[in-house]
Design an enzyme around this catalytic site. Structure first.
Site, short mmCIF file in Angstrom:
data_model
loop_
_atom_site.label_atom_id
_atom_site.label_comp_id
_atom_site.label_asym_id
_atom_site.label_seq_id
_atom_site.Cartn_x
_atom_site.Cartn_y
_atom_site.Cartn_z
N GLN A 223 0.82 -1.20 -0.20
CA GLN A 223 -0.04 0.02 0.08
C GLN A 223 1.01 1.22 -0.12
OE1 GLN A 223 -3.19 -0.37 -0.02
NE2 GLN A 223 -3.68 1.70 -0.39
N ALA A 258 -5.76 4.97 -0.84
CA ALA A 258 -6.02 4.80 0.60
C ALA A 258 -4.57 4.83 1.35
CB ALA A 258 -6.75 3.50 1.08
N SER A 263 -6.57 0.70 4.13
CA SER A 263 -7.23 0.20 3.09
C SER A 263 -7.76 -1.30 3.70
CB SER A 263 -6.33 -0.31 1.97
OG SER A 263 -6.73 -1.20 1.05
N ASP A 272 -11.48 -6.74 -5.10
CA ASP A 272 -12.11 -5.96 -6.32
C ASP A 272 -12.19 -6.94 -7.20
OD1 ASP A 272 -11.43 -3.91 -4.98
OD2 ASP A 272 -9.60 -3.24 -5.61
N GLU A 315 -17.77 2.58 -5.02
CA GLU A 315 -16.76 1.52 -5.85
C GLU A 315 -17.53 0.29 -5.96
OE1 GLU A 315 -13.13 0.78 -4.05
OE2 GLU A 315 -12.44 2.82 -4.11
N HIS A 318 -15.50 -3.21 -5.33
CA HIS A 318 -15.03 -3.55 -4.15
C HIS A 318 -15.94 -4.13 -3.09
CE1 HIS A 318 -12.07 -2.61 -0.84
NE2 HIS A 318 -12.98 -2.90 0.07
ZN LIG Z 1 -10.72 -2.51 -3.24
#
Ligand SMILES: [Zn+2]
Length: 345
Positions: A223, A258, A263, A272, A315, A318
């Protein structure tokens, strides 16, 4: 007495004869009338049972609160048959009829305006009309703090002590035909991958066979690398045309990626889901996921209209595994995870 009695006897006989003739004439006439009626009855068609036109689909009408007509009667009959209406079938479009119409419209993805025009009639008298669905009252699950879904968002960082329970390589745990895994070796929590497999299996059974898992578990380091790479683009001016200051670059990046620790992908419980080469929001898969994921313990984490609560733009791709008992309640109430967890405080 005999002399006097004679004319009376004659008169008596005449009167009696006249009466007899009269009775004979009446009798004959009655007979002939009856014959006529019987004759007519034989050629008049027998009346049919219920007049068929009364309850048929009304044409070209707009029924609304206050309407009084045979069409309203047909409407009430049909709504009653499907379980939406329990009132009198009286042809008067009152509040009870309106409520039934609105409920029918809601349950058939129509504009729930209580106005019965061509569109509502088409559905009501078409093959897709279904009986009323009575949704049970949502029951908040009995859950200890430890059983509650973990909250990770812009203000709730992943706990330092967090460790994934059992990470597995997705492609090893997911039957091959169910989805393409974008990155070889992508991992996620075992429990979530099993739920994903069950869900995708159901999607295939519904005829949706093209799926891709674009993202699963992400470490803090990954990340951080993502965040820094995006920030660098802003600093170089690659994204905006002109280079941004470090502060501005950081702020812009935060809107896209994020911050490390914020996240959901760190939990190993988020995926995702995409369709290769397509904008996911426009796909049938996206629609299916939104309608069905809760049955397998998932939620669409970032929903339209909840940006102020979740801190993220919608989203549709997600999904976050929270477990079925929690996803059910959130589905029934439309609460975001943040709102749902408040109920346990
Ligand atoms: Zn995601």
């Amino acid at each position: 007495m005999k002399k006097r009695g004679f004319p009376y006897t004659i008169v008596g006989i005449i009167v009696t004869c006249a009466l007899l003739v009269a009775i004979l004439i009446v009798a004959l006439q009655t007979r002939s009338i009856r014959r006529t009626y019987q004759g007519e009855a034989q050629i008049t068609p027998a009346p049919t049972l219920a007049p068929p036109t009364l309850f048929a689909r009304p044409t070209e009408v707009l029924l609304r609160l206050g309407s009084v007509s045979p069409e309203v009667k047909s409407l009430q009959t049909k709504l009653k048959e499907l379980g939406y209406y329990a009132g009198d079938v009286d042809g008067q479009y009152g509040n009870g009829t309106r409520e039934a119409v609105v409920l029918f419209q809601q349950q058939h993805d129509l504009d729930a305006d209580g106005l019965v025009g061509e569109t509502t009639l088409d559905v009501l008298y078409g093959p897709l009309a279904h009986a009323v669905v009575v949704t049970p009252e949502p029951v908040l699950p009995q859950a200890d703090q430890d059983d509650l879904p973990l909250l990770v968002n812009r203000t709730h960082f992943l706990p330092d002590a967090y460790a994934a329970k059992k990470l597995v390589v997705i492609e090893d745990a997911l039957p091959d035909n169910l989805a393409v895994i974008k990155e070889a070796g992508e991992r996620a929590e075992k429990e979530a991958v099993e739920a994903l497999a069950a869900m995708l299996e159901a999607a295939h059974a519904d005829g949706l066979t093209v799926w891709q898992v674009s993202e699963g578990y992400r470490t803090l380091e990954e990340q951080l690398a993502l965040f820094e790479a995006q920030k660098q683009k802003y600093l170089n001016g690659e994204e905006t045309g002109s280079a941004l200051s470090p502060v501005a670059a950081e702020k812009e990046t935060e809107r896209q990626v994020a911050r490390p620790g914020t996240s959901e992908h760190h939990t190993g419980l988020a995926f995702d889901i995409t369709v290769p080469g397509r904008s996911f929001a426009d796909t049938e898969q996206s629609k299916w996921l939104a309608e069905n994921c809760w049955e397998y313990g998932f939620i669409i984490r970032y929903q339209n209209g909840k940006e102020g609560v979740t801190g993220f733009s919608p989203e549709p791709w997600h999904i976050r595994y929270v477990g079925k008992q929690h996803s059910l309640y959130m589905e029934q109430t439309g609460l975001a995870l943040e709102e749902y967890l408040l109920l346990f405080e």
